[in-house]
Design a protein around this motif. Structure first.
Motif, PDB file in Angstrom:
ATOM      1  N   ALA A   1      96.769  69.796  21.330  1.00 47.30           N
ATOM      2  CA  ALA A   1      97.122  68.374  21.231  1.00 47.30           C
ATOM      3  C   ALA A   1      95.887  67.500  21.062  1.00 47.30           C
ATOM      4  O   ALA A   1      95.985  66.367  20.552  1.00 47.30           O
ATOM      5  N   ASP A   2      94.734  68.004  21.492  1.00 54.39           N
ATOM      6  CA  ASP A   2      93.484  67.240  21.339  1.00 54.39           C
ATOM      7  C   ASP A   2      93.049  67.182  19.878  1.00 54.39           C
ATOM      8  O   ASP A   2      92.387  66.235  19.455  1.00 54.39           O
ATOM      9  N   ARG A   3      93.425  68.216  19.109  1.00 51.52           N
ATOM     10  CA  ARG A   3      93.020  68.285  17.706  1.00 51.52           C
ATOM     11  C   ARG A   3      94.017  67.470  16.876  1.00 51.52           C
ATOM     12  O   ARG A   3      95.096  67.953  16.532  1.00 51.52           O
ATOM     13  N   ARG A   4      93.610  66.248  16.547  1.00 53.09           N
ATOM     14  CA  ARG A   4      94.576  65.335  15.937  1.00 53.09           C
ATOM     15  C   ARG A   4      93.853  64.233  15.164  1.00 53.09           C
ATOM     16  O   ARG A   4      92.653  64.033  15.311  1.00 53.09           O
ATOM     17  N   ILE A   5      94.657  63.534  14.366  1.00 54.84           N
ATOM     18  CA  ILE A   5      94.238  62.282  13.747  1.00 54.84           C
ATOM     19  C   ILE A   5      95.090  61.179  14.355  1.00 54.84           C
ATOM     20  O   ILE A   5      96.320  61.253  14.336  1.00 54.84           O
ATOM     21  N   ASN A   6      94.443  60.170  14.912  1.00 52.61           N
ATOM     22  CA  ASN A   6      95.147  58.974  15.373  1.00 52.61           C
ATOM     23  C   ASN A   6      94.959  57.865  14.346  1.00 52.61           C
ATOM     24  O   ASN A   6      93.850  57.650  13.850  1.00 52.61           O
ATOM     25  N   ILE A   7      96.039  57.181  14.043  1.00 55.68           N
ATOM     26  CA  ILE A   7      95.937  55.941  13.273  1.00 55.68           C
ATOM     27  C   ILE A   7      96.226  54.826  14.264  1.00 55.68           C
ATOM     28  O   ILE A   7      97.344  54.688  14.760  1.00 55.68           O
ATOM     29  N   ARG A   8      95.182  54.078  14.585  1.00 57.39           N
ATOM     30  CA  ARG A   8      95.265  53.070  15.644  1.00 57.39           C
ATOM     31  C   ARG A   8      95.243  51.657  15.040  1.00 57.39           C
ATOM     32  O   ARG A   8      94.355  51.310  14.274  1.00 57.39           O
ATOM     33  N   PHE A   9      96.219  50.868  15.431  1.00 55.29           N
ATOM     34  CA  PHE A   9      96.336  49.493  14.959  1.00 55.29           C
ATOM     35  C   PHE A   9      95.954  48.562  16.103  1.00 55.29           C
ATOM     36  O   PHE A   9      96.607  48.550  17.147  1.00 55.29           O
ATOM     37  N   THR A  10      94.889  47.799  15.909  1.00 58.57           N
ATOM     38  CA  THR A  10      94.443  46.874  16.964  1.00 58.57           C
ATOM     39  C   THR A  10      94.979  45.467  16.679  1.00 58.57           C
ATOM     40  O   THR A  10      95.237  45.105  15.532  1.00 58.57           O
ATOM     41  N   VAL A  11      95.112  44.694  17.760  1.00 56.36           N
ATOM     42  CA  VAL A  11      95.679  43.349  17.667  1.00 56.36           C
ATOM     43  C   VAL A  11      94.578  42.321  17.433  1.00 56.36           C
ATOM     44  O   VAL A  11      93.489  42.418  18.014  1.00 56.36           O
ATOM     45  N   THR A  12      94.860  41.353  16.583  1.00 59.47           N
ATOM     46  CA  THR A  12      93.916  40.261  16.350  1.00 59.47           C
ATOM     47  C   THR A  12      93.614  39.538  17.668  1.00 59.47           C
ATOM     48  O   THR A  12      94.541  39.125  18.363  1.00 59.47           O
ATOM     49  N   PRO A  13      92.342  39.406  18.032  1.00 63.82           N
ATOM     50  CA  PRO A  13      92.014  38.712  19.282  1.00 63.82           C
ATOM     51  C   PRO A  13      92.314  37.227  19.193  1.00 63.82           C
ATOM     52  O   PRO A  13      92.328  36.666  18.087  1.00 63.82           O
ATOM     53  N   PRO A  14      92.558  36.571  20.332  1.00 65.98           N
ATOM     54  CA  PRO A  14      92.796  35.121  20.306  1.00 65.98           C
ATOM     55  C   PRO A  14      91.604  34.382  19.710  1.00 65.98           C
ATOM     56  O   PRO A  14      90.470  34.816  19.821  1.00 65.98           O
ATOM     57  N   GLU A  15      91.890  33.257  19.065  1.00 64.76           N
ATOM     58  CA  GLU A  15      90.827  32.466  18.450  1.00 64.76           C
ATOM     59  C   GLU A  15      89.938  31.854  19.529  1.00 64.76           C
ATOM     60  O   GLU A  15      90.417  31.377  20.543  1.00 64.76           O
ATOM     61  N   LYS A  16      88.610  31.886  19.278  1.00 68.37           N
ATOM     62  CA  LYS A  16      87.665  31.266  20.193  1.00 68.37           C
ATOM     63  C   LYS A  16      87.528  29.785  19.852  1.00 68.37           C
ATOM     64  O   LYS A  16      87.506  29.410  18.684  1.00 68.37           O
ATOM     65  N   LYS A  17      87.434  28.968  20.903  1.00 66.21           N
ATOM     66  CA  LYS A  17      87.261  27.532  20.693  1.00 66.21           C
ATOM     67  C   LYS A  17      86.004  27.047  21.384  1.00 66.21           C
ATOM     68  O   LYS A  17      85.555  27.631  22.331  1.00 66.21           O
TER      69      LYS A  17
END
Length: 222
Positions: free
Chosen positions: A206-222
């Motif tokens: 199970a360790d031998r794998r390809i992950n496709i990871r989708f990250t979330v847009t961070p909140p806008e800095k002000k």
């Protein structure tokens, strides 16, 4: 003499009032600033939480559409934004070349579904980066200067190469900040799964794998 003393008392009282007003004013400003940042923090937290919920829905729709198209179930972790491809779907042991047409076809079908979902404005707005991640088990692998770090990285690159060869639009895909949407990374055996086999022993496969990871847009800095 008495008049002078009276004037001194009045001046001292006036000074005390002025200092008191100043301190009250400073405290009021501090409270207003604190309230502002608390509101912004709550807003950013709500935005990020909402983004993660939309991402989970995005991952689930990918899995649903993939099953409709192929009859096979994808392994996903929707809350973490992960689509997981096992080694045996794409690679032979110790190889970074996609092994056969079956693996290429599966990857192409997945690429089509991912790209179709990314064209949805609701999803495109919250996806910051798509990481193609290569992972190996902890068994030592050495072939000259080649090791598990290079194997995992080359597998990630090989997967990405197949995806972008199938759909050249992926090369031009950008996130909301105008940065490249897709990226690759290799982790060797540093991010193992928590899976065990029938005997309760850690499942190296199970360790031998390809992950496709989708990250979330961070909140806008002000």
């Amino acid at each position: 003499m008495g008049k002078s003393r009276k004037n001194q008392v009045i001046e001292e009282d006036a000074f005390s009032v002025s200092i008191g007003d100043l301190m009250a004013g400073i405290l009021s400003v501090f409270i207003l600033v604190l309230c502002y940042y608390a509101m912004e923090y709550n807003k950013a937290t709500a935005q990020y939480t909402s983004g993660k919920a939309i991402r989970a829905e995005f991952i689930e729709t990918i899995a649903t559409d993939y099953k409709k198209a192929t009859g096979f179930e994808l392994e996903i972790k929707a809350d973490e934004g992960l689509v997981i491809l096992p080694e045996n779907l794409l690679f032979e042991r110790s190889s970074y070349e996609i092994k056969d047409e079956r693996g290429k076809k599966a990857l192409r079908q997945l690429t089509d579904i991912i790209w179709d979902k990314l064209k949805n404005p609701q999803y495109a707005a919250i996806i910051d980066t798509v990481f193609i991640e290569g992972h190996t088990d902890s068994a030592p692998y050495t072939n000259g200067v080649f090791d598990n770090w290079k194997l995992s990285a080359f597998r990630a690159i090989g997967t990405w190469d197949e995806m972008r060869a199938h759909n050249k639009e992926l090369n031009k895909a950008k996130n909301n900040r105008g940065e490249s949407l897709f990226s690759v990374s290799g982790y060797a055996d540093t991010r193992k799964t928590d899976k065990v086999d029938d005997k309760g022993v850690h499942d190296d496969g199970a360790d031998r794998r390809i992950n496709i990871r989708f990250t979330v847009t961070p909140p806008e800095k002000k």
